[in-house]
Design a protein around this motif. Structure first.
Motif, short mmCIF file in Angstrom:
data_model
loop_
_atom_site.label_atom_id
_atom_site.label_comp_id
_atom_site.label_asym_id
_atom_site.label_seq_id
_atom_site.Cartn_x
_atom_site.Cartn_y
_atom_site.Cartn_z
N GLU A 162 0.84 -1.20 0.00
CA GLU A 162 0.00 0.00 0.00
C GLU A 162 0.87 1.26 0.00
O GLU A 162 0.60 2.21 -0.72
CB GLU A 162 -0.89 0.02 1.24
CG GLU A 162 -2.23 -0.64 1.02
CD GLU A 162 -3.12 -0.44 2.24
OE1 GLU A 162 -4.23 0.05 2.05
OE2 GLU A 162 -2.66 -0.77 3.36
N LYS A 165 2.19 1.93 -3.26
CA LYS A 165 1.16 2.39 -4.18
C LYS A 165 0.92 3.90 -4.04
O LYS A 165 0.87 4.63 -5.02
CB LYS A 165 -0.14 1.62 -3.88
CG LYS A 165 -1.26 1.93 -4.87
CD LYS A 165 -2.49 1.15 -4.46
CE LYS A 165 -3.75 1.79 -5.02
NZ LYS A 165 -4.93 1.27 -4.34
N TYR A 166 0.79 4.34 -2.77
CA TYR A 166 0.47 5.75 -2.55
C TYR A 166 1.69 6.66 -2.59
O TYR A 166 1.56 7.86 -2.75
CB TYR A 166 -0.29 5.91 -1.22
CG TYR A 166 -1.67 5.33 -1.32
CD1 TYR A 166 -2.63 5.96 -2.12
CD2 TYR A 166 -2.01 4.16 -0.66
CE1 TYR A 166 -3.90 5.42 -2.24
CE2 TYR A 166 -3.27 3.61 -0.76
CZ TYR A 166 -4.22 4.24 -1.55
OH TYR A 166 -5.46 3.72 -1.68
N ASN A 238 -13.79 4.67 5.87
CA ASN A 238 -13.05 5.22 4.73
C ASN A 238 -12.04 6.32 5.13
O ASN A 238 -11.39 6.89 4.28
CB ASN A 238 -14.01 5.77 3.66
CG ASN A 238 -14.86 6.91 4.19
OD1 ASN A 238 -14.62 7.39 5.29
ND2 ASN A 238 -15.85 7.33 3.42
N GLU A 241 -8.52 5.58 3.99
CA GLU A 241 -8.39 5.71 2.54
C GLU A 241 -8.27 7.19 2.13
O GLU A 241 -7.45 7.55 1.29
CB GLU A 241 -9.63 5.08 1.87
CG GLU A 241 -9.57 5.01 0.36
CD GLU A 241 -8.43 4.11 -0.16
OE1 GLU A 241 -7.99 4.34 -1.29
OE2 GLU A 241 -7.97 3.21 0.60
N ILE A 242 -9.12 8.03 2.80
CA ILE A 242 -9.09 9.47 2.48
C ILE A 242 -7.74 10.07 2.87
O ILE A 242 -7.15 10.84 2.10
CB ILE A 242 -10.27 10.19 3.18
CG1 ILE A 242 -11.57 9.81 2.47
CG2 ILE A 242 -10.09 11.71 3.16
CD1 ILE A 242 -12.83 10.20 3.20
N LYS A 244 -4.92 8.54 3.07
CA LYS A 244 -3.90 8.06 2.13
C LYS A 244 -3.96 8.83 0.82
O LYS A 244 -2.94 9.22 0.26
CB LYS A 244 -4.11 6.57 1.86
CG LYS A 244 -3.66 5.66 2.99
CD LYS A 244 -4.10 4.25 2.69
CE LYS A 244 -3.96 3.37 3.90
NZ LYS A 244 -4.66 2.09 3.70
N ARG A 245 -5.19 9.06 0.36
CA ARG A 245 -5.35 9.81 -0.89
C ARG A 245 -4.85 11.25 -0.72
O ARG A 245 -4.27 11.82 -1.63
CB ARG A 245 -6.82 9.83 -1.32
CG ARG A 245 -7.26 8.55 -1.95
CD ARG A 245 -8.60 8.67 -2.64
NE ARG A 245 -8.98 7.38 -3.17
CZ ARG A 245 -8.49 6.88 -4.31
NH1 ARG A 245 -7.61 7.57 -5.00
NH2 ARG A 245 -8.87 5.68 -4.73
N TYR A 248 -1.22 11.20 -0.90
CA TYR A 248 -0.88 10.97 -2.32
C TYR A 248 -0.92 12.30 -3.10
O TYR A 248 -0.01 12.62 -3.85
CB TYR A 248 -1.90 9.97 -2.88
CG TYR A 248 -1.73 9.63 -4.34
CD1 TYR A 248 -0.81 8.64 -4.74
CD2 TYR A 248 -2.49 10.26 -5.32
CE1 TYR A 248 -0.67 8.30 -6.07
CE2 TYR A 248 -2.35 9.92 -6.65
CZ TYR A 248 -1.44 8.95 -7.03
OH TYR A 248 -1.30 8.62 -8.34
N ILE A 249 -1.98 13.05 -2.84
CA ILE A 249 -2.14 14.34 -3.55
C ILE A 249 -1.13 15.37 -3.03
O ILE A 249 -0.49 16.06 -3.81
CB ILE A 249 -3.59 14.87 -3.39
CG1 ILE A 249 -4.55 13.93 -4.13
CG2 ILE A 249 -3.74 16.29 -3.91
CD1 ILE A 249 -6.01 14.11 -3.77
#
Lengths: 278, 274
Positions: A162, A165-166, A238, A241-242, A244-245, A248-249
């Motif tokens: 993971e 990935k991020y 979630n 997940e948020i 992590k995103r 990522y951003i």
């Protein structure tokens, strides 16, 4: 004659600026080199068996390099925009571009390289003595990726797949690239500050940055408060997940911001050199 | 040649020049005179490219100074009034500066330093104010630029140094060089400068050579004060009367008296010299 960029003349400007490089920067360099030595001494003299890992020391050297980047423009080019003392600099028969390249070379390349080389040499010598410094700091630089990975794995319960990935951008090559731009950004901000302010250049620029950060935080907090509904769908399932995103951003946004700020600040510095009145 | 055409310049709310036009020809040592604050230093800065005109144009051999092109900069040198030096010796300073100037002559620098009696191995901060000024003058002259601008060069020089200054400057000038000396100390440059430029607030009152001046103005040294003189001043042993040269007589210029005459009769003398 090329009035914009002539390699031979650029060499002369670099040589001219270089003549006072160590004279103007030596005290700053010595103080910043002495800090790791002082920490080593303190750690050696304290009774508890404290160790400083290589990656921690490389972080310290990175932080000290950033301090150097903040101080260098004013130390090397303090008087270049002064109505009286800057006349010699303005009248030097070289183009604004050549003077600018030389300034960038000394502030953003030569100064950090000299400091980092010296700091690593000091660290290596201290590591050879043993004591609190384990291993060579330089090795810690290339372990940073692994260290970040470990932190994520331990604290955020993220498995290595993971994480990769991020943070697919965060390869060792990317870390080097990102570091280069963060050096350039910091250096360019203070080079510009050195050109626009006449006195207390570094302090004023730090003040402006602090003000901008406060302003940004106020706007950001206001925005989040006013758009609370956007976050209502975020629940325990979630949230991870948020986040992590978001990371990522943010990694990508930060990188783009570094590049944009560097380019804008460098252009403004060049423009100031070209149009400065005395 | 330096051409100034319809120049306007102001510092924030203070107007310094209003539509002035002026030319400086090659091969001359100009004396730039004027009261405090009329813009002598500003004019030199505009010619050097350290300031930019708000209106009008300044050109030096076709170059626009404010663009500060290397080809232009390697042919001009400005020695400001205030002595600002680096923490180095004059020799080291000229060695690192000289490389930018194609006609730089180290031998000349050495010769001038000896002539001006300055130790080239002492650091600038170990030299007295006058010594620093002489060292910088030697540096400036050894660069052999076509244009040399000196702002109050004799301030802080002792009497023998002032004579040496006049000697080295007169040696420096040839058909291709232009020296502009901005000064209040007219006696220090009396036998050196020709032509003379007198600036006033917003205006140029006089830009003429000695021969042009004496053709129109007569300097009478005598026992009496003359009523028709533009300006009269008491000197030891009599008076100097500055008056119109109606009989086409020859006379010796007294710059101080000329300056005072011009300041007291601005429009009259300006029209007379047209």
């Amino acid at each position: 004659m090329n009035n914009t960029l002539n390699i031979n003349r650029l060499g002369k400007v670099i040589k001219y600026d270089g003549a006072s490089f160590f004279h103007n920067l030596s005290l700053t360099l010595i103080i910043l080199w002495a800090i790791p030595v002082a920490l080593w001494l303190i750690a050696s003299l304290t009774p508890n068996d404290g160790h400083m890992e290589a990656y921690m020391r490389i972080s310290m050297i990175e932080s000290l390099t950033k301090i150097l980047l903040i101080l260098t423009p004013a130390a090397l080019y303090k008087s270049c925009n002064d109505a009286r003392k800057g006349i010699g600099y303005a009248m030097m028969p070289a183009s604004a571009l050549e003077k600018f390249i030389s300034m960038v070379f000394y502030c953003a390349i030569a100064a950090p390289i000299v400091y980092i080389a010296g700091a690593l040499a000091v660290d290596s010598i201290l590591a050879l003595f043993g004591g609190p410094y384990e291993g060579f700091a330089i090795a810690g630089y290339f372990n940073q990726y692994e260290q970040i990975r470990n932190v994520f794995e331990t604290n955020m319960m993220m498995n290595p797949e993971e994480f990769d990935k991020y943070t697919s951008m965060m390869t060792p090559a990317w870390i080097i690239f990102s570091d280069i731009f963060s050096v350039l950004m910091l250096s360019s901000i203070f080079m510009f500050g050195n050109m626009i302010f006449k006195k207390r250049k570094t302090g004023k620029m730090i003040g402006i940055i602090v003000l901008l950060i406060i302003l940004f935080l106020i706007v950001f907090v206001n925005y989040v408060t006013n758009h609370r509904t956007m976050f209502t769908y975020m629940d325990a399932d979630n949230a991870e997940e948020i986040i992590k995103r978001f990371i990522y951003i943010m990694i990508r946004v930060a990188f783009v911001v570094e590049i944009v700020i560097s380019v804008v600040m460098l252009w403004l510095t060049y423009f100031k050199i070209k149009t400065q009145k005395y | 040649m330096i051409k100034i055409n319809n120049l306007d310049f102001a510092y924030k709310n203070t107007q310094v020049f209003r539509r002035i036009s002026l030319e400086f020809q090659k091969g001359n040592i100009y004396g730039l005179l004027g009261e405090n604050g009329v813009g002598k230093t500003t004019l030199l800065k505009l010619i050097c490219g350290l300031q930019k005109p708000q209106h009008g144009e300044v050109t030096v051999d076709g170059f626009v100074p404010s663009e500060r092109k290397p080809e232009f900069l390697q042919n001009v040198y400005f020695l400001p009034e205030e002595v600002i030096t680096e923490d180095t010796t004059p020799e080291k300073f000229i060695k690192k500066t000289g490389v930018f100037y194609p006609r730089y002559d180290y031998e000349l620098f050495n010769k001038l330093m000896k002539e001006l009696e300055v130790d080239l191995n002492k650091k600038f901060n170990e030299l007295s104010h006058g010594q620093k000024k002489k060292a910088l003058l030697a540096c400036a002259m050894s660069l052999k630029t076509d244009y040399l601008f000196l702002d109050e060069p004799t301030n802080g020089l002792d009497i023998p140094s002032k004579a040496l200054f006049r000697k080295v400057i007169s040696q420096y000038c040839n058909d291709e060089t232009t020296v502009i000396i901005s000064t209040h100390q007219v006696k220090d440059v009396e036998n050196l400068i020709d032509p003379i430029v007198i600036l006033d607030r917003d205006d140029v009152l006089l830009n003429a050579s000695f021969s042009q001046i004496t053709e129109k103005i007569f300097f009478e040294y005598g026992p009496e004060r003359l009523d028709n003189a533009y300006y009269t001043e008491m000197l030891p042993g009599g008076y100097i009367n500055v008056m119109r040269n109606v009989n086409n007589e020859e006379s010796n210029i007294n710059i101080e008296a000329l300056f005072n005459a011009v300041m007291k009769n601005k429009e009259t003398i300006k029209n007379l010299m047209k």
